[in-house]
Design an enzyme around this catalytic site. Structure first.
Site, PDB file in Angstrom:
ATOM      1  N   SER A  83       0.643  -1.061   0.098  1.00 49.49           N
ATOM      2  CA  SER A  83       0.102  -0.140   0.043  1.00 49.49           C
ATOM      3  C   SER A  83       0.902   1.280  -0.115  1.00 49.49           C
ATOM      4  CB  SER A  83      -0.974   0.055   1.024  1.00 49.49           C
ATOM      5  OG  SER A  83      -0.221   0.205   2.300  1.00 49.49           O
ATOM      6  N   TYR A  84       0.162   2.358  -0.229  1.00 50.42           N
ATOM      7  CA  TYR A  84       1.081   3.598  -0.360  1.00 50.42           C
ATOM      8  C   TYR A  84       2.002   3.748   0.880  1.00 50.42           C
ATOM      9  CZ  TYR A  84       1.972   8.567  -0.925  1.00 50.42           C
ATOM     10  OH  TYR A  84       2.621   9.825  -1.091  1.00 50.42           O
ATOM     11  N   PRO A  85       3.180   4.070   0.742  1.00 51.17           N
ATOM     12  CA  PRO A  85       4.232   3.889   1.862  1.00 51.17           C
ATOM     13  C   PRO A  85       4.162   4.996   2.848  1.00 51.17           C
ATOM     14  CG  PRO A  85       5.336   4.327  -0.258  1.00 51.17           C
ATOM     15  CD  PRO A  85       3.788   4.185  -0.680  1.00 51.17           C
ATOM     16  N   THR A  87       1.760   6.263   4.241  1.00 54.86           N
ATOM     17  CA  THR A  87       0.554   6.225   5.244  1.00 54.86           C
ATOM     18  C   THR A  87       0.757   5.979   6.546  1.00 54.86           C
ATOM     19  OG1 THR A  87      -1.917   5.305   5.261  1.00 54.86           O
ATOM     20  CG2 THR A  87      -0.306   3.681   4.485  1.00 54.86           C
TER      21      THR A  87
END
Length: 167
Positions: free
Chosen positions: A127-129, A131
């Site tokens: 997932s988006y790093p 977050t």
């Protein structure tokens, strides 16, 4: 440049870095003592360690040794506890935890770690790093996500094993 960049990720990370630097610079080692009993029984060495772990009080430790020696060095085992522990699934890493883990376990600096995380994100592997969330929505379909990875030659076999084990 006279611009100072700060944000929700940079500020706490900088705080951790500064605190760690201060801890390293001001560290003063202190001697400590550990009691460990070695017992040779039927050709096997058994080790018993002091329940307290370690002591920074040399006199207390030496006193315990003297007491044991005064009692003819006989030992009676009064209790044996055997525990089975289960390790839970790891929680996903937020940015700060990712940077700490990369630094401690892999020796990778924060810039290189974020670059690697970004490449993995762009390749669809995580997932988006940036977050800060460690929770996934209830609608997140982990099984389908894993099934997409079964064909990869590098980790597909491992993913198939995970899927075979089930939740």
């Amino acid at each position: 440049s006279s611009v100072v960049s700060y944000g929700p990720c940079q500020t706490p990370t900088l705080g951790f870095c500064v605190q760690r630097h201060i801890d390293i610079e001001t560290f003063k080692p202190e001697p400590y003592w550990v009691l460990e009993l070695g017992v040779l029984k039927r050709g096997r060495m058994l080790r018993a360690t002091w329940e307290a772990g370690r002591s920074f009080n040399k006199n207390k430790t030496e006193s315990l040794i003297d007491t044991a020696l005064e009692q003819n060095a006989s030992v009676t085992v009064t209790n044996v506890v055997i525990k089975e522990k289960k390790q839970g699934r790891p929680t996903p890493l937020n940015t700060v935890a990712l940077l700490k883990a990369c630094s401690k376990a892999l020796g990778i600096g924060p810039h290189a770690a974020m670059q690697a995380a970004e490449r993995l994100y762009l390749s669809g592997y995580l997932s988006y790093p940036r977050t800060e969330s460690t929770a996934y929505p209830k609608s997140f379909d982990i099984k389908s996500t894993l099934e997409q990875q079964t064909g990869d030659g590098r980790w597909g076999g491992y993913v198939r094993e995970l899927l075979a084990l089930g939740p």
